[in-house]
Scaffold this motif. Structure first.
Motif, PDB file in Angstrom:
ATOM      1  N   ARG A   4       0.838  -1.208   0.000  1.00 53.33           N
ATOM      2  CA  ARG A   4       0.000   0.000   0.000  1.00 53.33           C
ATOM      3  C   ARG A   4       0.870   1.253   0.000  1.00 53.33           C
ATOM      4  NH1 ARG A   4      -4.534   0.710   4.421  1.00 53.33           N
ATOM      5  NH2 ARG A   4      -5.352  -0.966   3.143  1.00 53.33           N
ATOM      6  N   GLU A  49      -3.724  -1.579  -5.177  1.00 54.63           N
ATOM      7  CA  GLU A  49      -3.493  -2.483  -4.040  1.00 54.63           C
ATOM      8  C   GLU A  49      -4.447  -3.685  -4.120  1.00 54.63           C
ATOM      9  OE1 GLU A  49      -4.244  -0.839  -0.148  1.00 54.63           O
ATOM     10  OE2 GLU A  49      -3.256  -2.516   0.860  1.00 54.63           O
ATOM     11  N   PRO A  58      -3.342  -3.194   5.353  1.00 52.54           N
ATOM     12  CA  PRO A  58      -2.451  -2.955   4.213  1.00 52.54           C
ATOM     13  C   PRO A  58      -1.876  -4.274   3.696  1.00 52.54           C
ATOM     14  CG  PRO A  58      -1.863  -1.545   6.072  1.00 52.54           C
ATOM     15  CD  PRO A  58      -2.914  -2.507   6.567  1.00 52.54           C
TER      16      PRO A  58
END
Ligand code: HEM
Length: 508
Positions: free
Chosen positions: A177, A322, A500
């Motif tokens: 991320r 992502e 993340p």
């Protein structure tokens, strides 16, 4: 929890005010009976309790019971929810003009942002001029091509960052991320202002900018009681408007400083060559009254437009990236197939160029499938009806908020086989595209409000994703098996992956 307590403690106050208003208000029009069906409402809060932390999913479930055109009440706000391609077509094509106003939230009204920010302006002449500036000057294919070299540089920097991390800490995971956010922000900020606002380690300006942006994202993602109960709006009980004002002032001052510096250099130095970026283009349009859309480009509007492009462009693009990397790690067979295509078309050891994208159908299919399953604006930007409209035999009343649940539409079981599965192959023999013309796939919205930056966003997305998998092997850390990768979502300004993504790169 804090919100719940506040809600309960305010119930009495709101109840009293609502009863008084009800008693004093004129009788509702007969047509109100024709509102679309919807779930039972509780007194005062209406259906707020039905939304939960993932409103796109809760509303999709409710639509299964109440139908693809549904009405709910969020506090005092009558809200119409569209959840099928056919209803989306009615709104975005047939009634686009009347239904393309924006329903703004209080956080967007501080500093009168809603009177300047393109995403929140009503579709009046100011908004039309800004869209003209975008379509005719900032996002034409030629203009986007002209920034190609800049974007290439940012892709190379991203690859270098990952390579450095892989060689300094071999076998350790990198925070995907952080890496893609930094690269996307640098890519956009150099295209817009010729600055690297992602380089927090090197630049104080970048640090200040990112603090402001994360503050704004946090505040804008919080539910604000004043949005549901207009009588509470001025009280700002959660302090959201106050904090938002502080962040926005800082952000806009920073942009003003960049613009002033550029103008100072242009005026004071005859030999100064202004860099080829969007700020340069905007200043040139503003200097020429005869140019289409020039009326919208006064100094105040330039500052706001630049800010809009950042806010609307960065998180959306980096979050999509992502998600795509997470989908790859969950589906190693698809990753291998995309890599094979890159090796065959681009060749091992060669860098991907933007002109190659059209020759990479599988990479394109991966991008479409990610945008289908993980639309970063799952309810789009809320619209508002400027007049009463009839849709599918039901009334959409003037002033109602309109949510288009593209998360549900992109997974419509009539339009898509096995809609919850990640199957990029479905796009290989299909003409369905993401650009807003096919109502079963609307990650960029549609109608006159369709995302103006989509071509730029798509190029950055393809280039960064393709390059990351072309130059590195990727695997999950600590023996996490692909099926166990946490894909939990969190809805703030954009639909993020909750945790993340961490992954281990090995240079190929
Ligand atoms: C993958 C990347 C992106 C995605 C998925 C995305 C998605 C969206 C969506 C869903 C909307 C709302 C459309 C509607 O209400 O119907 C929107 C609006 C907007 N986007 Fe994007 N976007 C992306 C990239 C960008 C970029 C790179 C820019 C500019 C640099 C940008 C600028 C805007 C602006 C200014 C609006 C507001 C338009 C208006 O209300 O008139 N977006 N975007």
């Amino acid at each position: 929890m804090e919100l719940l307590l506040l809600l309960i403690s305010l119930l009495c106050l709101v109840f009293t005010i609502t009863i008084l208003r009800f008693l004093l208000a004129p009788k509702p029009p007969a047509a109100a009976a024709k509102l679309p069906p919807g779930p039972t409402r509780l007194p005062i809060i209406g259906n707020i309790h039905n939304l939960g932390a993932k409103p796109h999913r809760s509303l999709a479930d409710l639509a299964k019971k109440h139908g693809p055109l549904m009405s709910i009440k969020l506090g005092r706000i009558t809200t119409i929810v569209a959840s099928s391609p056919a209803v989306a077509r009615e709104i975005l094509q047939k009634h686009d003009k009347v239904l393309s106003h924006r329903h703004t939230v209080l956080a967007m009204e501080v500093l009168d942002l809603h009177k300047f920010a393109m995403p929140f302006l009503p579709p009046d002449s100011k908004w039309r001029n800004l869209r003209k500036v975008c379509n005719s000057y900032l996002f034409t294919p030629q203009k986007i091509d002209s920034y190609q070299e800049l974007r290439r540089e940012k892709v190379l920097e991203l690859l270098e960052d990952v390579r450095r991390a892989a060689s300094q800490r071999p076998g350790e995971a990198v925070d995907v991320r952080r890496a893609v956010f930094r690269a996307t922000l640098n890519s956009l900020s150099s295209t817009i202002l010729s600055l690297n606002l992602g380089d927090v380690e090197r630049s104080q300006t970048a640090r200040e900018f990112q603090e402001v942006v994360s503050g704004i994202m946090e505040e804008a993602g919080k539910p604000n009681l004043g949005d549901y109960f207009p009588v509470l709006a001025r009280m700002d009980l959660q302090g959201i408007q106050r904090r938002m004002k502080g962040y926005l002032e800082n952000a806009l001052n920073l942009f003003q400083w960049v613009i002033d510096e550029r103008m100072r250099k242009i005026k004071s130095d005859d030999l100064y060559v202004s860099p080829n970026d969007m700020l340069h283009t905007l200043l040139a349009i503003g200097d020429d009254d005869n140019r289409e859309g020039a009326a919208a480009v006064d100094p105040l509007s330039i500052k706001h437009l630049l800010w809009d492009l950042f806010v609307a462009g960065t998180d959306t693009t980096s979050s999509s990236l992502e998600w795509a990397m997470a989908e790859f790690l969950r589906h190693p067979d698809k990753l291998a197939k995309a890599r094979e295509e890159l090796d065959e078309i681009i060749g091992k050891g060669n860098h991907l160029c933007e002109s190659d994208i059209s020759r990479l159908p599988y990479l394109q299919a991966i991008v479409k499938e990610t945008l289908r399953l993980r639309p970063v604006a799952p309810l789009l930007v809320p619209r508002k009806a400027s007049e009463d409209v009839e849709i599918c035999g039901f009334l959409v009343p003037k002033g109602a908020q309109i949510l288009i649940n593209v998360w549900a539409i992109n997974r419509d079981p009539v339009a898509w086989d096995d809609p919850d599965s990640f199957m990029p192959e479905r796009f290989l023999d299909s003409k369905v595209d993401v650009r807003g013309k096919d109502f079963e796939l609307l990650p960029f919205g549609g109608g006159r409000r369709v995302c103006p930056g989509m071509s730029l966003g798509l190029r950055v997305f393809h280039m960064m994703l393709g390059s990351l998998i072309h130059w590195f092997e990727w695997k999950l850390p600590n023996g996490i098996v692909p099926e166990k990768l946490d894909m939990e979502e969190q809805l703030g300004m954009a639909l993020h992956k909750f945790k993340p993504l961490l992954a281990v790169p090995t240079p190929k």
